[in-house]
Write an enzyme that holds these catalytic residues in place. Structure first.
Site, PDB file in Angstrom:
ATOM      1  N   ASP A   1     -14.511  19.053  -5.816  1.00 13.64           N
ATOM      2  CA  ASP A   1     -13.082  19.341  -5.906  1.00 13.64           C
ATOM      3  C   ASP A   1     -12.449  18.773  -4.636  1.00 13.64           C
ATOM      4  O   ASP A   1     -12.487  19.391  -3.568  1.00 13.64           O
ATOM      5  CB  ASP A   1     -12.853  20.851  -6.011  1.00 13.64           C
ATOM      6  CG  ASP A   1     -11.374  21.199  -6.097  1.00 13.64           C
ATOM      7  OD1 ASP A   1     -10.535  20.333  -5.770  1.00 13.64           O
ATOM      8  OD2 ASP A   1     -11.051  22.342  -6.477  1.00 13.64           O
TER       9      ASP A   1
ATOM     10  N   LYS B   1      -0.989  16.524  -2.543  1.00 12.49           N
ATOM     11  CA  LYS B   1      -1.271  17.004  -1.184  1.00 12.49           C
ATOM     12  C   LYS B   1      -1.209  15.810  -0.222  1.00 12.49           C
ATOM     13  O   LYS B   1      -0.169  15.164  -0.157  1.00 12.49           O
ATOM     14  CB  LYS B   1      -2.617  17.738  -1.177  1.00 12.49           C
ATOM     15  CG  LYS B   1      -2.579  19.010  -2.061  1.00 12.49           C
ATOM     16  CD  LYS B   1      -3.824  19.845  -1.918  1.00 12.49           C
ATOM     17  CE  LYS B   1      -3.711  21.178  -2.637  1.00 12.49           C
ATOM     18  NZ  LYS B   1      -4.027  21.115  -4.068  1.00 12.49           N
TER      19      LYS B   1
ATOM     20  N   TYR C   1       6.421  12.765 -26.407  1.00 14.31           N
ATOM     21  CA  TYR C   1       5.141  13.376 -26.795  1.00 14.31           C
ATOM     22  C   TYR C   1       4.102  12.291 -26.958  1.00 14.31           C
ATOM     23  O   TYR C   1       4.350  11.270 -27.596  1.00 14.31           O
ATOM     24  CB  TYR C   1       5.282  14.147 -28.115  1.00 14.31           C
ATOM     25  CG  TYR C   1       5.147  15.629 -27.890  1.00 14.31           C
ATOM     26  CD1 TYR C   1       3.976  16.153 -27.341  1.00 14.31           C
ATOM     27  CD2 TYR C   1       6.178  16.509 -28.196  1.00 14.31           C
ATOM     28  CE1 TYR C   1       3.846  17.508 -27.106  1.00 14.31           C
ATOM     29  CE2 TYR C   1       6.055  17.870 -27.963  1.00 14.31           C
ATOM     30  CZ  TYR C   1       4.880  18.359 -27.412  1.00 14.31           C
ATOM     31  OH  TYR C   1       4.757  19.682 -27.173  1.00 14.31           O
TER      32      TYR C   1
ATOM     33  N   THR D   1      -5.909  16.995  -6.902  1.00 17.27           N
ATOM     34  CA  THR D   1      -4.475  17.097  -7.150  1.00 17.27           C
ATOM     35  C   THR D   1      -3.847  15.825  -6.601  1.00 17.27           C
ATOM     36  O   THR D   1      -4.473  15.096  -5.824  1.00 17.27           O
ATOM     37  CB  THR D   1      -3.847  18.321  -6.443  1.00 17.27           C
ATOM     38  OG1 THR D   1      -4.209  18.296  -5.066  1.00 17.27           O
ATOM     39  CG2 THR D   1      -4.319  19.619  -7.070  1.00 17.27           C
TER      40      THR D   1
ATOM     41  N   ARG E   1       3.534  16.493  -8.133  1.00 15.95           N
ATOM     42  CA  ARG E   1       2.672  17.658  -8.367  1.00 15.95           C
ATOM     43  C   ARG E   1       1.854  17.427  -9.641  1.00 15.95           C
ATOM     44  O   ARG E   1       2.412  17.090 -10.689  1.00 15.95           O
ATOM     45  CB  ARG E   1       3.561  18.897  -8.532  1.00 15.95           C
ATOM     46  CG  ARG E   1       2.821  20.198  -8.735  1.00 15.95           C
ATOM     47  CD  ARG E   1       3.715  21.352  -8.365  1.00 15.95           C
ATOM     48  NE  ARG E   1       4.041  21.276  -6.956  1.00 15.95           N
ATOM     49  CZ  ARG E   1       3.275  21.745  -5.971  1.00 15.95           C
ATOM     50  NH1 ARG E   1       2.143  22.356  -6.249  1.00 15.95           N
ATOM     51  NH2 ARG E   1       3.639  21.618  -4.714  1.00 15.95           N
TER      52      ARG E   1
ATOM     53  N   GLU F   1       0.320  13.067 -27.261  1.00 14.13           N
ATOM     54  CA  GLU F   1      -1.030  13.654 -27.330  1.00 14.13           C
ATOM     55  C   GLU F   1      -2.049  12.579 -27.667  1.00 14.13           C
ATOM     56  O   GLU F   1      -1.834  11.764 -28.572  1.00 14.13           O
ATOM     57  CB  GLU F   1      -1.065  14.776 -28.364  1.00 14.13           C
ATOM     58  CG  GLU F   1      -0.410  16.042 -27.840  1.00 14.13           C
ATOM     59  CD  GLU F   1      -0.353  17.161 -28.858  1.00 14.13           C
ATOM     60  OE1 GLU F   1      -0.870  16.989 -29.980  1.00 14.13           O
ATOM     61  OE2 GLU F   1       0.229  18.202 -28.530  1.00 14.13           O
TER      62      GLU F   1
HETATM   63  N1  DSN Z   1      -2.916  26.575  -3.463  1.00 18.31           N
HETATM   64  C1  DSN Z   1      -3.485  25.373  -2.924  1.00 18.31           C
HETATM   65  C2  DSN Z   1      -3.557  25.410  -1.442  1.00 18.31           C
HETATM   66  O1  DSN Z   1      -2.591  25.818  -0.814  1.00 18.31           O
HETATM   67  O2  DSN Z   1      -4.545  25.020  -0.873  1.00 18.31           O
HETATM   68  C3  DSN Z   1      -4.804  25.069  -3.517  1.00 18.31           C
HETATM   69  O3  DSN Z   1      -4.723  25.149  -4.878  1.00 18.31           O
END
Ligand code: DSN
Length: 421
Positions: A206, A235, A60, A232, A241, A62
């Site tokens: 984004d 990707k 933990y 994110t 993730r 925080e």
């Molecule tokens: N769900 C993701 C995608 O496949 O693009 C975006 O959040």
């Protein structure tokens, strides 16, 4: 020499919980045996998986490094500090926050840093390539804010910057968001900056989908233009993730407070350590070559699919993904997704701009090259993949599925994802 690391013990899992162990093996096989074209997925490295499967999961913490609400944070503090420093260096950002659990959590915090319920936000419509969190009615973004949406032009299928400007002038949003989950072309961040400045809005980019291409210096960076960049890490970037936020120093305090304690509690320290591992990987020349090849592969795949009669939305791609309109071949997105799945080709149905079909059916598919590029496929392989997709989408009765699946297995055997020992 044996390592002192106390980490994943698959034999123990198999003995203790064969059900879940079997699922882990099944998923590994699924990833190995098919062609993975989901544009938002990738194959992360064993080093990232080691950090994810570590005892940092227990801690933990925080707060932020040096300012925690728990004792015993000396080691995790170091991991987060290293990760923040690497993110700042890699992206040339003034500040980084690696705590968001996901892209949606990062967007939630970014909005919370600047907006209160009832305020106006301007984002891209989901059916035109935006994201659920950019103002759709089913998400907090459309329920709690007065969300106004821009889209693409019907003739070019590129972002309609005139519409963005007109809507910004008319609605005076607190935040303008650009980026999304199905935008194949580059975004003109300079124009968004100009519009945001004109109406006094905060510009949030984004970059979840394309931040890996930015990390690899394969496309222009939004950092010089944006107040805040949300992302994110799983990707094209190829990390664990999770989510992250980059911002200018002037927004550091607001962003950090919005992530914790406003939006989240304890950070996932194993995930933050894994993000740091990934950020080091992204600083290597090999990653830059990967990012460039991702685009080459996406373009080759798109050209191949066009030759199969699938129309590329916006005329093609500059990035890692393409949207294909299937109406000329008389197949819906849902049918194409199912037929490709039967052949071992994993992709998703996707709405195209001005789609006459509901999203559950959709007139298009979305394909992406991050995973196949990680497994070493090149533009030559993309021609074969396009041919297989062309056959699969037309395979009305499933008669060719077996033969296509065999061809898929032969192709991936030449470029294994997670090679067998
Ligand atoms: N769900 C993701 C995608 O496949 O693009 C975006 O959040």
């Amino acid at each position: 020499m044996s390592t002192p690391f106390w980490g994943p013990d698959f034999d123990a899992l198999q003995q203790q919980d064969p059900d879940i162990a079997g699922i882990l093996l099944g998923e590994l096989e699924r990833a190995r045996e098919g062609i993975q074209l989901i544009a938002s997925e990738n194959f992360t490295s064993p080093a990232v998986l080691a950090a994810l499967g570590s005892t940092l999961s227990n801690k933990y913490a925080e707060g932020y490094p040096g300012r925690r609400y728990y004792g015993g944070c000396a080691e995790v503090d170091k991991a987060e500090e290293i990760g923040i420093a690497r993110a700042k260096e890699l992206f040339g950002a003034e500040h980084a926050n690696l705590q968001p659990h996901s892209g949606a959590s990062a967007n939630f915090a970014a909005y919370a840093a600047f907006c209160s319920p009832g305020d106006t936000i301007l984002g891209m419509a989901l059916p035109h390539g935006g994201h659920l969190t950019h103002g759709t009615k089913v998400s907090f973004s459309g329920k709690w804010f007065n969300a106004v949406a821009y889209g693409v032009r019907e003739d070019t299928e590129h972002i309609d910057y005139d519409e963005v400007r007109d809507l910004a002038r008319a609605n005076r949003p607190k935040i303008i968001v650009c980026g999304g989950s199905a935008i194949p072309r580059l975004i003109d961040f300079a124009v968004f900056r100009e519009i945001a400045d004109e109406v006094g809005a905060v510009l949030i980019v984004d970059a979840a989908h394309f931040i890996g291409l930015v990390a690899g210096k394969a496309i222009p960076s939004p950092i010089p233009y944006a107040d805040v960049v949300t992302m994110t890490t799983h990707k094209v970037l190829r990390g664990p993730r999770g989510g992250a936020i980059l911002c200018r120093d002037e927004h550091k305090k607001a962003i950090d407070k919005a992530v914790f304690p406003f939006a989240q509690g304890g950070p996932l320290m194993h995930a933050i350590a894994a993000k740091a591992v990934n950020l080091l990987e992204c600083q290597q020349p090999a990653y830059q070559a990967y990012a460039r090849q991702v685009i080459v592969n996406a373009q080759a795949l798109t050209e191949g699919l066009a030759a199969e009669g699938l129309r590329p939305v916006a005329g093609g791609t500059d990035t890692h993904l393409a949207l294909l309109d299937l109406r000329d071949v008389g197949v819906t997105g849902a049918q194409a997704e199912a037929r490709c799945d039967a052949a071992g080709i994993v992709l998703n149905k996707n709405a195209i701009p001005f789609d006459p079909q509901p999203p559950s059916v959709a007139s298009g598919i979305r394909v992406g090259s991050p995973s196949v590029t990680t497994q070493g496929m090149t533009e030559l392989d993309m021609k074969d993949v396009a041919g297989l997709i062309g056959q699969a989408v037309r395979d009305e009765d499933g008669a060719a599925a077996g033969e296509l699946a065999a061809a898929v297995r032969a192709l991936v055997a030449r470029h294994p994802a997670y090679p067998r020992p």
